[in-house]
Design a protein around this motif. Structure first.
Motif, PDB file in Angstrom:
ATOM      1  N   ALA A 185     -17.313  -6.343  14.368  1.00 31.77           N
ATOM      2  CA  ALA A 185     -16.734  -7.189  13.327  1.00 31.77           C
ATOM      3  C   ALA A 185     -17.035  -6.625  11.937  1.00 31.77           C
ATOM      4  CB  ALA A 185     -17.277  -8.614  13.450  1.00 31.77           C
ATOM      5  N   LEU A 186     -18.276  -6.153  11.731  1.00 30.46           N
ATOM      6  CA  LEU A 186     -18.635  -5.608  10.413  1.00 30.46           C
ATOM      7  C   LEU A 186     -17.816  -4.350  10.107  1.00 30.46           C
ATOM      8  CD1 LEU A 186     -22.532  -6.056  10.397  1.00 30.46           C
ATOM      9  CD2 LEU A 186     -20.870  -7.307   9.049  1.00 30.46           C
ATOM     10  N   VAL A 187     -17.649  -3.483  11.128  1.00 30.24           N
ATOM     11  CA  VAL A 187     -16.846  -2.265  10.921  1.00 30.24           C
ATOM     12  C   VAL A 187     -15.397  -2.657  10.624  1.00 30.24           C
ATOM     13  CG1 VAL A 187     -15.936  -0.200  12.048  1.00 30.24           C
ATOM     14  CG2 VAL A 187     -18.347  -0.779  12.298  1.00 30.24           C
ATOM     15  N   ALA A 188     -14.870  -3.654  11.370  1.00 31.77           N
ATOM     16  CA  ALA A 188     -13.480  -4.093  11.159  1.00 31.77           C
ATOM     17  C   ALA A 188     -13.304  -4.645   9.749  1.00 31.77           C
ATOM     18  CB  ALA A 188     -13.106  -5.147  12.196  1.00 31.77           C
ATOM     19  N   ILE A 189     -14.288  -5.452   9.291  1.00 29.16           N
ATOM     20  CA  ILE A 189     -14.201  -6.010   7.932  1.00 29.16           C
ATOM     21  C   ILE A 189     -14.228  -4.881   6.891  1.00 29.16           C
ATOM     22  CG2 ILE A 189     -15.460  -7.405   6.215  1.00 29.16           C
ATOM     23  CD1 ILE A 189     -16.278  -9.216   8.579  1.00 29.16           C
ATOM     24  N   ALA A 190     -15.090  -3.886   7.134  1.00 29.68           N
ATOM     25  CA  ALA A 190     -15.169  -2.754   6.196  1.00 29.68           C
ATOM     26  C   ALA A 190     -13.821  -2.029   6.133  1.00 29.68           C
ATOM     27  CB  ALA A 190     -16.276  -1.797   6.630  1.00 29.68           C
ATOM     28  N   ILE A 191     -13.185  -1.839   7.294  1.00 31.45           N
ATOM     29  CA  ILE A 191     -11.887  -1.142   7.321  1.00 31.45           C
ATOM     30  C   ILE A 191     -10.827  -1.967   6.583  1.00 31.45           C
ATOM     31  CG2 ILE A 191     -10.001  -0.375   8.844  1.00 31.45           C
ATOM     32  CD1 ILE A 191     -12.225   0.405  10.882  1.00 31.45           C
ATOM     33  N   VAL A 192     -10.784  -3.273   6.876  1.00 28.72           N
ATOM     34  CA  VAL A 192      -9.781  -4.140   6.234  1.00 28.72           C
ATOM     35  C   VAL A 192      -9.997  -4.170   4.714  1.00 28.72           C
ATOM     36  CG1 VAL A 192      -9.049  -6.557   6.001  1.00 28.72           C
ATOM     37  CG2 VAL A 192      -9.374  -5.566   8.269  1.00 28.72           C
ATOM     38  N   LEU A 193     -11.288  -4.331   4.286  1.00 30.53           N
ATOM     39  CA  LEU A 193     -11.578  -4.358   2.847  1.00 30.53           C
ATOM     40  C   LEU A 193     -11.205  -3.029   2.192  1.00 30.53           C
ATOM     41  CD1 LEU A 193     -15.027  -6.170   2.436  1.00 30.53           C
ATOM     42  CD2 LEU A 193     -12.793  -6.954   1.695  1.00 30.53           C
ATOM     43  N   GLY A 194     -11.536  -1.926   2.889  1.00 30.84           N
ATOM     44  CA  GLY A 194     -11.226  -0.594   2.360  1.00 30.84           C
ATOM     45  C   GLY A 194      -9.721  -0.416   2.192  1.00 30.84           C
ATOM     46  N   LEU A 195      -8.972  -0.829   3.216  1.00 30.69           N
ATOM     47  CA  LEU A 195      -7.511  -0.692   3.157  1.00 30.69           C
ATOM     48  C   LEU A 195      -6.930  -1.572   2.046  1.00 30.69           C
ATOM     49  CD1 LEU A 195      -6.352  -0.570   6.878  1.00 30.69           C
ATOM     50  CD2 LEU A 195      -6.035   1.187   5.129  1.00 30.69           C
ATOM     51  N   ALA A 196      -7.437  -2.828   1.982  1.00 29.52           N
ATOM     52  CA  ALA A 196      -6.934  -3.755   0.966  1.00 29.52           C
ATOM     53  C   ALA A 196      -7.211  -3.211  -0.430  1.00 29.52           C
ATOM     54  CB  ALA A 196      -7.594  -5.120   1.145  1.00 29.52           C
ATOM     55  N   TRP A 197      -8.403  -2.681  -0.614  1.00 30.83           N
ATOM     56  CA  TRP A 197      -8.794  -2.129  -1.916  1.00 30.83           C
ATOM     57  C   TRP A 197      -7.902  -0.944  -2.282  1.00 30.83           C
ATOM     58  CZ3 TRP A 197     -13.039   1.676  -3.349  1.00 30.83           C
ATOM     59  CH2 TRP A 197     -13.404   1.536  -4.680  1.00 30.83           C
ATOM     60  N   PHE A 198      -7.670  -0.087  -1.272  1.00 34.97           N
ATOM     61  CA  PHE A 198      -6.820   1.090  -1.483  1.00 34.97           C
ATOM     62  C   PHE A 198      -5.405   0.654  -1.893  1.00 34.97           C
ATOM     63  CE2 PHE A 198      -3.777   4.226   0.084  1.00 34.97           C
ATOM     64  CZ  PHE A 198      -4.281   5.400  -0.472  1.00 34.97           C
ATOM     65  N   ILE A 199      -4.877  -0.350  -1.171  1.00 34.91           N
ATOM     66  CA  ILE A 199      -3.517  -0.817  -1.457  1.00 34.91           C
ATOM     67  C   ILE A 199      -3.435  -1.400  -2.863  1.00 34.91           C
ATOM     68  CG2 ILE A 199      -1.791  -2.571  -0.820  1.00 34.91           C
ATOM     69  CD1 ILE A 199      -2.699  -2.042   2.136  1.00 34.91           C
ATOM     70  N   VAL A 200      -4.433  -2.259  -3.196  1.00 30.27           N
ATOM     71  CA  VAL A 200      -4.411  -2.902  -4.514  1.00 30.27           C
ATOM     72  C   VAL A 200      -4.520  -1.857  -5.627  1.00 30.27           C
ATOM     73  CG1 VAL A 200      -5.743  -4.405  -6.049  1.00 30.27           C
ATOM     74  CG2 VAL A 200      -5.268  -5.119  -3.719  1.00 30.27           C
ATOM     75  N   LEU A 201      -5.387  -0.869  -5.433  1.00 31.10           N
ATOM     76  CA  LEU A 201      -5.610   0.109  -6.493  1.00 31.10           C
ATOM     77  C   LEU A 201      -4.481   1.118  -6.634  1.00 31.10           C
ATOM     78  CD1 LEU A 201      -9.384   1.089  -6.305  1.00 31.10           C
ATOM     79  CD2 LEU A 201      -8.228  -0.204  -8.063  1.00 31.10           C
ATOM     80  N   PHE A 202      -4.025   1.659  -5.511  1.00 28.56           N
ATOM     81  CA  PHE A 202      -3.124   2.806  -5.581  1.00 28.56           C
ATOM     82  C   PHE A 202      -1.666   2.488  -5.265  1.00 28.56           C
ATOM     83  CE2 PHE A 202      -7.343   4.574  -4.831  1.00 28.56           C
ATOM     84  CZ  PHE A 202      -7.433   5.427  -5.914  1.00 28.56           C
ATOM     85  N   ILE A 203      -1.419   1.435  -4.518  1.00 28.79           N
ATOM     86  CA  ILE A 203      -0.030   1.154  -4.157  1.00 28.79           C
ATOM     87  C   ILE A 203       0.439  -0.125  -4.834  1.00 28.79           C
ATOM     88  CG2 ILE A 203       1.580   0.735  -2.242  1.00 28.79           C
ATOM     89  CD1 ILE A 203      -0.509   2.278  -0.481  1.00 28.79           C
ATOM     90  N   GLY A 204      -0.361  -1.162  -4.723  1.00 30.29           N
ATOM     91  CA  GLY A 204      -0.003  -2.439  -5.328  1.00 30.29           C
ATOM     92  C   GLY A 204       0.980  -3.200  -4.475  1.00 30.29           C
ATOM     93  N   ALA A 205       1.040  -4.494  -4.717  1.00 30.78           N
ATOM     94  CA  ALA A 205       1.980  -5.319  -3.956  1.00 30.78           C
ATOM     95  C   ALA A 205       3.392  -5.049  -4.465  1.00 30.78           C
ATOM     96  CB  ALA A 205       1.618  -6.780  -4.155  1.00 30.78           C
ATOM     97  N   PRO A 206       4.395  -5.096  -3.556  1.00 31.14           N
ATOM     98  CA  PRO A 206       5.754  -4.847  -4.020  1.00 31.14           C
ATOM     99  C   PRO A 206       6.155  -5.885  -5.058  1.00 31.14           C
ATOM    100  CG  PRO A 206       5.720  -5.443  -1.681  1.00 31.14           C
ATOM    101  CD  PRO A 206       4.314  -5.393  -2.137  1.00 31.14           C
TER     102      PRO A 206
END
Lengths: 216, 200
Positions: free
Chosen positions: A167-188
């Motif tokens: 669960a901790l690894v999954a949360i880290a992956i989800v947070l990492g992905l969310a952070w990446f999306i917010v920073l570099f891609i952004g919501a459409p």
């Protein structure tokens, strides 16, 4: 925030605090290592953040001054959360109701509250550093729990420990992905005039109105 | 830098580092097992004088072992895994040290299922004979709780009708103090080293 909204938030925080302490919910969340680490501890910290939103207008001037760049407040939150992530502290909280009470008091008041008060003062680079640290710490800790051949907590089984690690690894992956999306891609979002780009980037990187996007 | 920053930072560092140091016994133990090992090595604990009943139905007291080294483990006879390893460890200890002033005690934490027949069957599997190696249950629940508390043993349900527990061997010295902990599957030399008398 309006006064009525603040009172509602304060009431919600107190009700959530009391509900988490009541035996049915407390026993349920503490009976499983994953729920204990990934639900109860973050919820208790979130209650503190809610309290910070309520108390921000009443924050003492000396604290706002001394909490330069939010460093002392964030550091206090890091110390408190680190303490309650130790397997020994989880065991102590499960085996002794007064230690559990200490956990219920310290996480909102010494982690969530200072974090909520200090976060607006943390500069964007500091926030990025803290997010990166949180994600890497969750992933490392999850990996340790997954790989440990023996039980680290006396009150939890090895399969519960592995599930908590996953669960901790999954949360880290989800947070990492969310952070990446917010920073570099952004919501459409609908196309905006080019002049709005800088303010959008400022917003995305967490720079407030007082900061300006660096000149190119 | 604002006024009051350095004192506040210093206070937070002092409180945070002190709390972490206290919670980890000086940054040496992050688990309960590690903390217990350190605590016992520094301050051996007196064990309560609990009355037990062995595999032959005879009643005895922990005070009867004064003057001898006693190795204790905690088991339940239906255990399909760890308690078998503990039984083998005790069998090896007896074979390696036949003449030593040493007694063995396996305490069941499952008195509801472990009557003296079950204890005897468990003992027979590993060649245990009283009084050298007793397989026993506490005479009452309070005695069992006191023993588990003193040795820091935590027993939790495994979800399929059995229990999850640790596989350590606990050393009680000649003065009746819980003085050391031996890791599972330890060699005879390691066990002998762990039994060396501590200062009274």
């Amino acid at each position: 925030m309006r006064r009525i909204a603040r009172y509602k938030l304060l009431l919600a925080a107190c009700v959530a605090w009391a509900c988490l302490w009541l035996p049915p919910l407390r026993s349920m969340l503490e009976s499983d290592m994953t729920l204990h680490m990934t639900v109860q501890l973050p919820l208790l910290t979130a209650i503190g953040v809610m309290l910070a939103m309520v108390l921000r207008p009443h924050e003492p001037c000396w604290f706002a001054d001394a909490d330069w760049l939010g460093i002392p407040g964030v550091l206090l939150a890091i110390f408190t959360t680190s303490l309650w992530m130790l397997p020994r502290m989880l065991d102590l909280a499960l085996g002794n109701v007064s230690i559990d009470l200490l956990k219920f008091a310290s996480l909102p008041l010494l982690a969530g509250l200072p974090l909520g008060l200090s976060w607006p003062r943390v500069p964007a680079l500091g926030r990025a550093f803290l997010w990166a640290n949180l994600i890497s710490m969750l992933a490392t800790m999850g990996g340790l729990y997954l790989g440990a051949p023996q039980r680290l907590c006396a009150y939890y089984r090895l399969d519960q420990q592995s599930a908590a690690g996953t669960a901790l690894v999954a949360i880290a992956i989800v947070l990492g992905l969310a952070w990446f999306i917010v920073l570099f891609i952004g919501a459409p979002s609908p196309a905006k005039p080019r002049s709005a780009d800088k303010s959008r980037i400022n917003e995305r990187f967490g720079w407030g109105a007082s900061h300006t996007f660096p000149r190119s | 830098m604002k006024r009051g920053f350095i004192p506040l930072l210093g206070l937070v560092l002092l409180i945070g580092v002190s709390a972490l140091a206290r919670a980890t016994d000086g940054f040496q133990a992050v688990t309960s097992d590690g903390a217990r090992q350190l605590s016992v090595a520094r301050h051996p604990r007196s064990i309560p004088d609990v009355r037990l009943i062995d595999q032959n139905g005879h009643s005895f007291s922990l005070a009867d072992y004064r003057g001898k080294t006693l190795l204790v483990d905690f088991i339940y006879t239906r255990c399909p895994t760890l308690c078998g390893v503990l039984g083998n460890d005790f069998h090896r200890v007896l074979a390696a040290m036949p003449n030593k002033q040493l007694d063995l005690l396996s305490v069941s934490f499952d008195p509801a299922n472990d009557d003296h027949e079950a204890l005897k069957l468990y003992g027979d599997r590993f060649g245990a004979t009283a009084p050298r190696w007793r397989i026993a249950v506490a005479a009452d629940r309070r005695g069992l709780d006191a023993l588990l508390r003193t040795f820091g043993v935590v027993v939790i349900p495994d979800g399929i009708g059995g229990f999850v527990h640790d596989g350590f061997i606990y050393v009680v010295d000649q003065h009746g103090r819980f003085a050391n902990i031996i890791e599972p599957n330890a060699s005879a030399q390691m066990i002998e080293a762990a039994m060396r008398p501590a200062k009274p």
